[in-house]
Design an enzyme around this catalytic site. Structure first.
Site, PDB file in Angstrom:
ATOM      1  N   HIS A 124       0.851  -1.195   0.000  1.00 16.79           N
ATOM      2  CA  HIS A 124       0.000   0.000   0.000  1.00 16.79           C
ATOM      3  C   HIS A 124       0.891   1.251   0.000  1.00 16.79           C
ATOM      4  O   HIS A 124       0.755   2.156   0.823  1.00 16.79           O
ATOM      5  CB  HIS A 124      -0.909  -0.004   1.230  1.00 16.79           C
ATOM      6  N   THR A 161      -2.533   2.491  -4.901  1.00 17.60           N
ATOM      7  CA  THR A 161      -2.681   2.946  -3.525  1.00 17.60           C
ATOM      8  C   THR A 161      -3.493   4.233  -3.447  1.00 17.60           C
ATOM      9  O   THR A 161      -3.176   5.223  -4.117  1.00 17.60           O
ATOM     10  CB  THR A 161      -1.291   3.201  -2.910  1.00 17.60           C
ATOM     11  N   GLU A 162      -4.541   4.223  -2.619  1.00 17.81           N
ATOM     12  CA  GLU A 162      -5.358   5.412  -2.382  1.00 17.81           C
ATOM     13  C   GLU A 162      -5.901   6.018  -3.674  1.00 17.81           C
ATOM     14  O   GLU A 162      -6.135   7.229  -3.761  1.00 17.81           O
ATOM     15  CB  GLU A 162      -4.549   6.460  -1.602  1.00 17.81           C
ATOM     16  N   PHE A 163      -6.067   5.186  -4.692  1.00 16.02           N
ATOM     17  CA  PHE A 163      -6.584   5.599  -5.998  1.00 16.02           C
ATOM     18  C   PHE A 163      -5.690   6.619  -6.702  1.00 16.02           C
ATOM     19  O   PHE A 163      -6.145   7.388  -7.557  1.00 16.02           O
ATOM     20  CB  PHE A 163      -8.009   6.157  -5.876  1.00 16.02           C
ATOM     21  N   TRP A 313      -7.878   9.713  -3.993  1.00 19.37           N
ATOM     22  CA  TRP A 313      -9.201   9.875  -3.373  1.00 19.37           C
ATOM     23  C   TRP A 313      -9.117  10.595  -2.029  1.00 19.37           C
ATOM     24  O   TRP A 313     -10.098  10.683  -1.309  1.00 19.37           O
ATOM     25  CB  TRP A 313      -9.919   8.532  -3.259  1.00 19.37           C
TER      26      TRP A 313
END
Length: 519
Positions: A124, A161-163, A313
């Site tokens: 991530h 990761t995290e869009f 995001w």
């Protein structure tokens, strides 16, 4: 028919000990402790295990059990409530180590057929933002392998990761063979367009589903907010909103921890999850996997996100959640500096470095105000940003110190495996301001270049000490650097230029003898 896609992010990082002490660790290693103990000295195993077990008890196990039970009832009607799960490698590692029940219930859900698993970076991490794509690709491959080993499937859909997303990242996903990528529906990228359609990545056939952040955040952030004008959010109300929303695909993505951890069971979040599937079915809403929904509809347009406008995001839908202040950027710079060295040494050092690369560590250092700042504080295990930064830098410094000692103990062994990023490559010049356009990122590239560059360039760098400085400061080859300096001092410039081939062969011989024939 309109499709609705639900994706849940499942992730836990390895949090660091707050009492990291470099001197303590140095003394421990002076007593010849096994290098494996370095991980125990850096990461807070007690806290990480406690958090995992709490979230498993409040979310992972009960929420998944609800979905399994709901789908078993729906199967009797020939229906299914499909979901996508994006589970990080670090969450799966911790589950294998401390709570196998998490793996067991996720495996049960996958076997029931209502779960599509999504690929992401194993740790991530922010690897997609590195100068080269090697680490990003490696982490995707590791994650893909772990998912196959545990669940027996190979995902066709990926998220970063995290869009985090831009055209270059999409191109990598496309080259790796993924069919669909998931990211954020950002207003300034969409413009007048709706997020509720299928898009294509720029200059690619890769399908893109973009998150409807308003409908997603209604569950993720606002569900238990008593000040919200739509409180309480019931499954009937939410199903009505979904059914009345226009478009081809409504993509809802939230943290899985929403169900029981971020919103306590006392808020009614379990009941919401339990009844939402039937309420959607009553309204004729088709809940689909992302891999299918993305191909049920014709893409409307390209989702064009140039690298200089990279989206995510989080917070302002950019990179500021992780790299928005000087503390974060300096920590990231130090982290990147270590990459070629941990990869040359490998083993425990590489695993620790990758665990330190999880985006969460940078998220804790954010200096945001307002609602964004409240979210950062909620997730952070530290009392303030300064503590988050101090602990992280101490961990990186400790890793760097131990790594340096390992490499310096036998530099010839490790130097051949070091490949530095383009920004730290050796560049050949003929004279000041006259670059040849030849650069070397490792020793093999250097040896190959020395065979072909003009002898004047070799002499120029020998007399200036550029070559020896690069070998000493970048690859830790002090002995080799010293031999080249001694050779350069032993000859006059004119004599070196006259003996063109002799000089070239001598420099190559010194490097090879030091590296490959040294005892």
């Amino acid at each position: 028919m309109k499709d609705v896609v639900f994706m849940f992010e499942v992730h836990q990082p390895y949090r660091l000990r707050r009492d990291i002490n470099i001197n303590m660790i140095r003394k421990a290693f002076e007593r010849k402790l096994n290098v494996d103990s370095l991980e125990d000295l850096l990461f807070d195993e007690e806290q990480n295990r406690a958090i995992l077990e709490r979230v498993a008890r409040k979310c992972y196990i009960p929420a998944t059990r609800i979905l399994i039970d709901v789908n078993r009832e729906l199967k009797k009607q020939g229906k299914m409530f499909k979901i996508a799960l994006s589970i990080s490698g670090t969450l799966l590692e911790q589950s294998i180590k401390w709570n196998r029940a998490i793996i067991d219930i996720f495996s049960e859900a996958v076997a029931e057929g209502f779960v599509e698993l999504i690929d992401q970076t194993y740790y991530h991490s922010l690897a997609s933002l590195f100068p080269t794509s090697d680490e990003f690709i490696e982490q995707l491959a590791y994650h893909r392998g772990l998912i196959k080993d545990i669940f027996g499937v190979e995902p066709q859909v990926a998220e970063n990761t995290e869009f985090i997303f831009n055209n270059d990242i999409a191109n990598i996903f496309d080259r790796l063979g993924y069919k669909v990528v998931l990211t954020e529906g950002v207003d300034h990228i969409l413009g007048w367009r709706s997020p509720n359609y299928v898009y294509r990545a720029w200059n690619s056939d890769l399908r893109v589903l973009v998150r409807n952040y308003r409908l997603s955040d209604d569950i993720g952030f606002r569900f238990s907010d008593r000040k919200w004008d739509q409180y309480p959010l019931t499954s009937d109300k939410y199903a009505d909103w979904i059914a009345s929303t226009s478009g081809d695909v409504i993509f809802i993505a939230i943290d899985y921890e929403t169900f029981g951890e971020h919103h306590d069971p006392s808020t009614g979040i379990y009941e919401f999850l339990r009844w939402l599937p039937s309420k959607l079915i009553e309204r004729g809403v088709n809940v689909e996997f992302p891999s299918i929904a993305a191909f049920n509809h014709t893409p409307k347009d390209f989702y064009d996100v140039p690298p200089w406008t990279t989206i995510s995001w989080a917070d302002e839908r950019d990179l500021s959640a992780w790299l928005g202040n000087e503390l974060q950027r300096s920590a990231f710079e130090l982290y990147l500096y270590l990459e070629p060295y941990v990869k040359a040494v490998g083993g425990v050092y590489l695993d620790i470095w990758r665990k330190l690369g999880s985006s969460d560590h940078y998220y804790y250092m954010a200096t945001k105000g307002g609602s964004a700042g409240e979210v950062h504080s909620y997730f952070s295990p530290y009392k303030d940003v300064v503590t988050a930064y101090r602990v992280y830098i101490e961990a990186l410094t400790t890793l760097a110190m131990m790594l340096s000692e390992t490499i310096m103990s036998n530099p010839q062994k490790y130097a051949i495996h070091i490949t530095v990023p383009p920004s730290r490559a050796f560049h050949f010049y003929l004279a000041p301001g006259k670059p040849l356009g030849v650069k070397c990122r490792n020793l093999l590239e250097l040896l190959a270049s020395l065979q072909s560059v003009p002898i004047e360039s070799i002499v120029y760098h020998l007399k200036r000490g550029d070559l020896s400085a690069w070998l000493r400061n970048t690859l830790f080859l002090d002995d080799l650097a010293m031999k080249l300096d001694e050779f350069a001092k032993s000859m006059e410039y004119r004599e070196m230029v006259k003996q063109r081939d002799v000089i070239r062969d001598k420099v190559i011989e010194i490097i090879k003898q030091t590296l490959f024939y040294s005892t």
